[in-house]
Design a protein around this motif. Sequence first.
Motif, short mmCIF file in Angstrom:
data_model
loop_
_atom_site.label_atom_id
_atom_site.label_comp_id
_atom_site.label_asym_id
_atom_site.label_seq_id
_atom_site.Cartn_x
_atom_site.Cartn_y
_atom_site.Cartn_z
N PRO A 258 -11.68 0.85 0.43
CA PRO A 258 -10.61 -0.03 0.42
C PRO A 258 -9.98 -0.49 -0.83
O PRO A 258 -8.64 -0.57 -1.21
CB PRO A 258 -10.82 -1.04 1.50
CG PRO A 258 -11.80 -0.49 2.31
CD PRO A 258 -12.66 0.57 1.58
N HIS A 259 -10.73 -0.71 -1.75
CA HIS A 259 -10.79 -1.23 -3.05
C HIS A 259 -10.10 -0.18 -3.68
O HIS A 259 -9.12 -0.33 -4.71
CB HIS A 259 -11.99 -2.09 -3.57
CG HIS A 259 -12.40 -3.06 -2.71
ND1 HIS A 259 -11.63 -4.15 -2.34
CD2 HIS A 259 -13.50 -3.16 -1.84
CE1 HIS A 259 -12.45 -5.07 -1.59
NE2 HIS A 259 -13.56 -4.21 -1.37
N ILE A 260 -10.56 1.03 -3.64
CA ILE A 260 -10.27 2.24 -4.32
C ILE A 260 -8.94 2.43 -4.02
O ILE A 260 -7.93 2.54 -5.12
CB ILE A 260 -11.11 3.37 -4.24
CG1 ILE A 260 -12.53 3.14 -5.03
CG2 ILE A 260 -10.65 4.71 -4.83
CD1 ILE A 260 -13.89 3.95 -4.62
N ILE A 261 -8.53 2.48 -3.03
CA ILE A 261 -7.37 2.92 -2.44
C ILE A 261 -6.26 1.80 -2.88
O ILE A 261 -5.16 2.06 -3.43
CB ILE A 261 -7.11 2.91 -1.00
CG1 ILE A 261 -7.64 4.26 -0.31
CG2 ILE A 261 -5.81 2.91 -0.21
CD1 ILE A 261 -7.76 4.45 0.99
N SER A 262 -6.59 0.50 -2.88
CA SER A 262 -5.63 -0.46 -3.33
C SER A 262 -5.34 -0.38 -4.82
O SER A 262 -4.31 -0.70 -5.20
CB SER A 262 -6.25 -2.04 -2.97
OG SER A 262 -6.42 -2.22 -1.72
N LEU B 222 -2.42 8.06 0.62
CA LEU B 222 -3.49 6.94 0.70
C LEU B 222 -3.17 5.99 1.82
O LEU B 222 -4.18 5.49 2.39
CB LEU B 222 -3.38 6.62 -0.70
CG LEU B 222 -3.94 7.27 -1.84
CD1 LEU B 222 -3.67 6.58 -3.04
CD2 LEU B 222 -5.56 7.52 -1.65
N LEU B 223 -1.84 5.68 2.35
CA LEU B 223 -1.79 4.78 3.23
C LEU B 223 -2.20 5.39 4.63
O LEU B 223 -2.55 4.42 5.33
CB LEU B 223 -0.25 4.54 3.23
CG LEU B 223 0.36 3.65 2.17
CD1 LEU B 223 1.90 3.20 2.26
CD2 LEU B 223 -0.07 2.13 2.41
N GLU B 224 -1.84 6.54 4.85
CA GLU B 224 -2.12 7.07 6.02
C GLU B 224 -3.91 6.97 6.20
O GLU B 224 -4.36 6.70 7.26
CB GLU B 224 -1.68 8.75 6.10
CG GLU B 224 -2.34 9.19 7.42
CD GLU B 224 -1.64 10.82 7.50
OE1 GLU B 224 -2.49 11.38 8.32
OE2 GLU B 224 -0.96 11.01 6.64
N ARG B 225 -4.53 7.20 5.05
CA ARG B 225 -5.83 7.27 4.93
C ARG B 225 -6.38 5.85 5.48
O ARG B 225 -7.36 5.33 6.37
CB ARG B 225 -6.46 7.61 3.80
CG ARG B 225 -8.30 7.50 3.64
CD ARG B 225 -8.86 8.52 4.27
NE ARG B 225 -10.14 8.27 4.18
CZ ARG B 225 -11.23 8.79 4.47
NH1 ARG B 225 -11.00 10.07 5.41
NH2 ARG B 225 -12.44 8.86 4.25
N GLU B 226 -5.84 4.77 4.74
CA GLU B 226 -6.16 3.45 5.10
C GLU B 226 -5.75 2.83 6.36
O GLU B 226 -6.58 2.46 6.66
CB GLU B 226 -5.45 2.61 3.91
CG GLU B 226 -5.52 1.04 3.75
CD GLU B 226 -4.67 0.37 2.91
OE1 GLU B 226 -5.37 -0.13 1.82
OE2 GLU B 226 -3.44 0.59 2.83
N SER B 227 -4.61 3.36 6.86
CA SER B 227 -4.10 2.84 8.19
C SER B 227 -5.32 3.33 9.22
O SER B 227 -5.12 2.88 10.46
CB SER B 227 -2.75 3.45 8.53
OG SER B 227 -2.72 4.72 8.47
N THR B 228 -5.96 4.63 8.88
CA THR B 228 -6.59 5.28 9.96
C THR B 228 -8.19 4.68 9.83
O THR B 228 -9.15 5.04 10.69
CB THR B 228 -6.80 6.78 9.85
OG1 THR B 228 -7.04 6.97 8.66
CG2 THR B 228 -5.56 7.11 10.18
N MET C 196 -2.99 2.60 -5.22
CA MET C 196 -1.69 2.12 -4.82
C MET C 196 -0.94 1.43 -5.96
O MET C 196 0.12 1.35 -6.11
CB MET C 196 -1.81 1.44 -3.66
CG MET C 196 -2.39 2.40 -2.37
SD MET C 196 -0.99 3.46 -1.95
CE MET C 196 0.32 2.80 -1.09
N ALA C 197 -1.83 0.26 -6.46
CA ALA C 197 -1.13 -0.65 -7.23
C ALA C 197 -0.62 0.17 -8.76
O ALA C 197 0.45 0.06 -9.21
CB ALA C 197 -2.18 -1.73 -7.63
N ALA C 198 -1.56 1.11 -9.13
CA ALA C 198 -1.16 1.89 -10.27
C ALA C 198 0.09 2.65 -10.00
O ALA C 198 1.09 2.68 -10.74
CB ALA C 198 -2.29 2.81 -10.61
N ALA C 199 0.11 3.29 -8.81
CA ALA C 199 1.35 4.05 -8.49
C ALA C 199 2.53 3.37 -8.42
O ALA C 199 3.60 3.58 -8.75
CB ALA C 199 0.95 4.78 -6.92
N GLN C 200 2.39 2.06 -7.77
CA GLN C 200 3.60 1.20 -7.75
C GLN C 200 4.20 0.46 -9.11
O GLN C 200 5.40 0.73 -9.30
CB GLN C 200 3.21 -0.19 -6.83
CG GLN C 200 4.54 -0.89 -6.49
CD GLN C 200 5.23 -0.12 -5.71
OE1 GLN C 200 4.93 0.56 -4.67
NE2 GLN C 200 6.52 0.03 -5.88
#
Length: 191
Positions: A104-108, A38-44, A111-115
């Motif tokens: 971006p909101h879906i990824i966030s 997800l971070l890779e997707r977000e960063s690109t 990511m929050a749930a994973a954290q």
Amino acid sequence: MRTWKRKGRGSSLRICSQLDPHEVELLSSMVTSMQELLLERESTAPTDELSEVTGIRTGHSEAPSDLTLGRLLPDFHRPDQDRAPTAEMVNGEVNRALRSVHEPHIISAKMAAAQVVLDTLPRGGGELALTEAQAMEWLTALNDVRLALGAMLGISEDTPDQLPPEHPHAAHLDVYHWLTVMQELLVEALM
């Protein structure tokens, strides 16, 4: 992993289980791998001047080409959902616009749930006690990890419950089923 049990009431309610060290290690590895995807997707994601001026984040307008990411970040509408002759238009322009604004909101959120999972895992195994809010985040992350693993394995209705032990995906399918049971038992405990 044992079953999930409810302990306490009201604000002291906890959803509890027990995890073995290897289970903690496996969950941590899978959740971390999903975060990296997800971070890779977000960063690109492309940036634009309007986004920089307004602070409104935008994401990719095109669906991921990677099968796993495509399962985690599906289109909002697919032509097979609607037999209308305008399906291509809907799938094209509307999906691109919706994806750009919402991805971006879906990824966030993912990511929050994973954290939350990573932050609440008992290091080295042991007792796990989650608030209801944390348990809901666990459900989200478990579902995402299952979706990602299922996409990588090509899970379908035709996939057998077990594969021969020598099959290269046999252990992965077992993990997929373990995640399914963990998620199902957590849903039952929350109900």
